[in-house]
Design a protein around this motif. Structure first.
Motif, mmCIF file in Angstrom:
data_model
loop_
_atom_site.group_PDB
_atom_site.id
_atom_site.type_symbol
_atom_site.label_atom_id
_atom_site.label_comp_id
_atom_site.label_asym_id
_atom_site.label_seq_id
_atom_site.Cartn_x
_atom_site.Cartn_y
_atom_site.Cartn_z
ATOM 1 N N ALA A 32 1.994 1.972 -2.072
ATOM 2 C CA ALA A 32 2.682 1.945 -0.711
ATOM 3 C C ALA A 32 2.032 2.791 0.446
ATOM 4 O O ALA A 32 1.978 2.184 1.421
ATOM 5 C CB ALA A 32 3.619 3.500 -1.688
ATOM 6 N N ALA A 33 1.040 3.331 0.179
ATOM 7 C CA ALA A 33 0.371 3.934 1.384
ATOM 8 C C ALA A 33 0.042 2.762 1.608
ATOM 9 O O ALA A 33 -0.908 2.326 2.905
ATOM 10 C CB ALA A 33 -0.566 5.238 0.098
ATOM 11 N N ILE A 34 -1.034 1.356 1.069
ATOM 12 C CA ILE A 34 -1.909 0.479 1.310
ATOM 13 C C ILE A 34 -0.669 -0.020 2.470
ATOM 14 O O ILE A 34 -1.319 -0.430 3.688
ATOM 15 C CB ILE A 34 -2.579 -0.430 0.097
ATOM 16 N N SER A 35 0.725 -0.841 1.930
ATOM 17 C CA SER A 35 1.656 -1.274 2.587
ATOM 18 C C SER A 35 1.594 -0.738 3.936
ATOM 19 O O SER A 35 2.176 -1.501 4.763
ATOM 20 C CB SER A 35 3.068 -1.335 1.908
ATOM 21 N N CYS A 36 1.718 1.323 3.941
ATOM 22 C CA CYS A 36 1.849 1.345 5.487
ATOM 23 C C CYS A 36 1.035 0.920 6.170
ATOM 24 O O CYS A 36 1.185 1.019 6.991
ATOM 25 C CB CYS A 36 2.924 2.703 4.526
ATOM 26 N N ALA A 37 -0.136 1.403 5.543
ATOM 27 C CA ALA A 37 -1.792 1.037 6.175
ATOM 28 C C ALA A 37 -1.869 -0.130 6.905
ATOM 29 O O ALA A 37 -1.370 -0.173 8.688
ATOM 30 C CB ALA A 37 -2.877 1.387 6.154
ATOM 31 N N ALA A 38 -1.479 -1.598 6.563
ATOM 32 C CA ALA A 38 -1.086 -2.479 6.923
ATOM 33 C C ALA A 38 -0.044 -2.913 7.386
ATOM 34 O O ALA A 38 -0.726 -3.784 8.857
ATOM 35 C CB ALA A 38 -0.470 -3.432 5.686
ATOM 36 N N ASP A 39 0.636 -2.142 7.740
ATOM 37 C CA ASP A 39 1.877 -2.323 8.607
ATOM 38 C C ASP A 39 1.373 -2.261 9.671
ATOM 39 O O ASP A 39 1.727 -2.671 11.087
ATOM 40 C CB ASP A 39 3.387 -1.559 7.825
ATOM 41 N N ILE A 40 1.043 -0.466 9.536
ATOM 42 C CA ILE A 40 0.644 0.295 11.253
ATOM 43 C C ILE A 40 -0.491 -0.710 11.504
ATOM 44 O O ILE A 40 -0.334 -1.250 13.050
ATOM 45 C CB ILE A 40 0.251 1.164 11.054
ATOM 46 N N TYR A 164 2.322 -16.373 0.517
ATOM 47 C CA TYR A 164 3.258 -17.169 2.009
ATOM 48 C C TYR A 164 4.410 -15.502 2.042
ATOM 49 O O TYR A 164 5.197 -15.728 1.346
ATOM 50 C CB TYR A 164 4.610 -18.417 1.902
ATOM 51 N N THR A 165 4.000 -14.721 2.427
ATOM 52 C CA THR A 165 4.310 -13.340 2.420
ATOM 53 C C THR A 165 4.223 -12.369 3.876
ATOM 54 O O THR A 165 2.813 -13.133 4.746
ATOM 55 C CB THR A 165 3.669 -12.189 0.982
ATOM 56 N N THR A 166 4.707 -11.680 3.938
ATOM 57 C CA THR A 166 4.367 -10.133 4.948
ATOM 58 C C THR A 166 2.542 -9.915 5.153
ATOM 59 O O THR A 166 1.999 -10.266 4.091
ATOM 60 C CB THR A 166 5.396 -9.060 4.639
ATOM 61 N N PRO A 167 2.426 -8.950 6.233
ATOM 62 C CA PRO A 167 1.070 -8.693 6.119
ATOM 63 C C PRO A 167 0.639 -8.241 5.711
ATOM 64 O O PRO A 167 -0.381 -7.072 5.631
ATOM 65 C CB PRO A 167 1.086 -8.570 7.506
ATOM 66 N N TYR A 168 2.000 -6.752 5.209
ATOM 67 C CA TYR A 168 1.508 -5.391 4.409
ATOM 68 C C TYR A 168 2.516 -5.602 2.869
ATOM 69 O O TYR A 168 2.453 -4.734 2.063
ATOM 70 C CB TYR A 168 2.173 -4.349 5.159
ATOM 71 N N ASP A 169 1.884 -6.981 1.943
ATOM 72 C CA ASP A 169 2.410 -7.124 0.882
ATOM 73 C C ASP A 169 1.849 -6.816 -0.331
ATOM 74 O O ASP A 169 1.160 -8.083 -0.403
ATOM 75 C CB ASP A 169 2.892 -8.875 0.903
ATOM 76 N N SER A 170 2.094 -5.196 -0.214
ATOM 77 C CA SER A 170 -0.054 -4.785 -1.461
ATOM 78 C C SER A 170 0.521 -5.133 -2.836
ATOM 79 O O SER A 170 -0.444 -5.925 -3.548
ATOM 80 C CB SER A 170 -0.522 -3.695 -0.995
#
Length: 351
Positions: A32-40, A164-170
């Protein structure tokens, strides 16, 4: 405080959380933390890759592979896995890939989010046409997503897998990483213009334009031999339902633009909206349509200023019909639209 410093400070905090939670074996929180960082990083788009996040993601993939005893088989079957973290029915390029794989008679499994089960009729129809099997997984929980996606790998043992996915799909990045050396993994670089996570999870990177190659190699530091140029044939199904349009398109002069609205924002001079304002001010016989979702704060001002001539529509299946009858297709700015530009060229409209 400078925006870059603010972003870096928050991202570093999230990295520290992920690192600590990996040590504590709290993988759901770490992902979850990695995904949040990638989303930012995707949202602010100050750089294209982050090797720390890739390393943290691959560490989790390795740990979960051991925890759940995954990726131990040696022989693959003659099947293809297509993982779609977007789950969008008509946007993007997944239908083009499914169509190409179906036409070439591959055995394909299409994997997507269980929440879109009732909202992808066009994709379902294509899967039915070619006998492509659909598998739904729970993406709401990160570790569960890893487990269920890896279950698909374990069951079908694909020889190749498309990412094939979102930029934050950890979670999916960790799962794909776990199958390194077992099957050939291809990232479909839809978001070639911005940050994404997944470098650690794939063998080859499929881009459709020169900009993809430049950013993949020089900004994301992906070796040249892993960068493959692969465009798509546009699919253009005939749509007969044109209800809900604001005026008679076939007998009206109008400018059309469309796509995610973030592509029109971020320019201090609001150039895109100044162009629209100028056109409508100077040409009283011209109307304007924008089709797309997102932050409409600037578009709203145009619609309010020209209430009978400027219109904002949601994304529509008959967008090609709208392009075909427009006087001019106006590309988004400061970020241009790749797919929309291709469709405008197909309709013989100058973008």
């Amino acid at each position: 405080m400078d925006k870059n410093i603010q972003v870096e400070t928050v991202v570093n905090k999230l990295k520290n959380i992920a690192e600590k939670k990996i040590k504590d074996q709290k993988y759901n929180t770490a992902l979850a933390a990695i995904s949040c960082a990638a989303d930012i990083l995707y949202t602010f788009n100050q750089k294209y890759t982050d090797d720390d996040l890739e390393k943290l993601t691959s560490d989790i993939g390795d740990n979960l592979k051991s925890k759940y005893n995954r990726a131990n088989y040696k022989k693959c079957t003659d099947t293809i896995l297509v993982y779609d973290g977007f789950g969008l029915d008509t946007r993007g390029v997944v239908r083009m890939y499914l169509n190409a794989l179906g036409l070439n008679e591959y055995s394909v499994y299409y994997v997507t989010n269980s929440t879109v089960q009732d909202s992808i009729p066009t994709i379902k129809s294509m899967c039915d046409k070619y006998g492509i099997k659909i598998i739904y997984i729970d993406m709401a929980d990160y570790e569960k997503c890893f487990m269920q996606l890896s279950d698909v790998f374990e069951t079908i043992k694909p020889k190749a897998a498309f990412f094939y996915t979102t930029p934050y799909d950890s979670a999916a990045s960790a799962a794909f990483h776990a199958y390194e050396g077992i099957c050939t993994r291809y990232l479909i670089d839809l978001t070639d213009h911005a940050f994404w996570l997944g470098k650690c999870a794939n063998d080859y990177f499929l881009g459709s334009r020169e900009m993809s190659a430049y950013i993949e190699h020089f900004e994301r530091n992906i070796p040249k031999h892993k960068c493959i140029k692969l465009g798509v044939n546009l699919l253009n199904e005939k749509v007969t339902d044109h209800s809900g349009l604001p005026f008679d398109l076939e007998n009206t002069r109008y400018v059309f633009s469309g796509g995610a609205l973030y592509k029109t924002l971020g320019d201090d001079n609001n150039t895109f909206y100044r162009i629209i304002d100028h056109i409508l001010e100077e040409h009283s016989d011209i109307k304007f349509i924008y089709a797309g979702t997102g932050d409409n704060s600037e578009l709203k001002k145009v619609v309010e200023k020209f209430p009978d001539r400027a219109f904002h529509l949601n994304e529509r299946k008959d967008f090609f019909y709208i392009i075909q009858h427009c006087t001019l297709y106006l590309n988004t700015y400061p970020m241009f639209g790749g797919m929309m530009m291709k469709y405008s060229a197909l309709a013989h409209k100058l973008p």
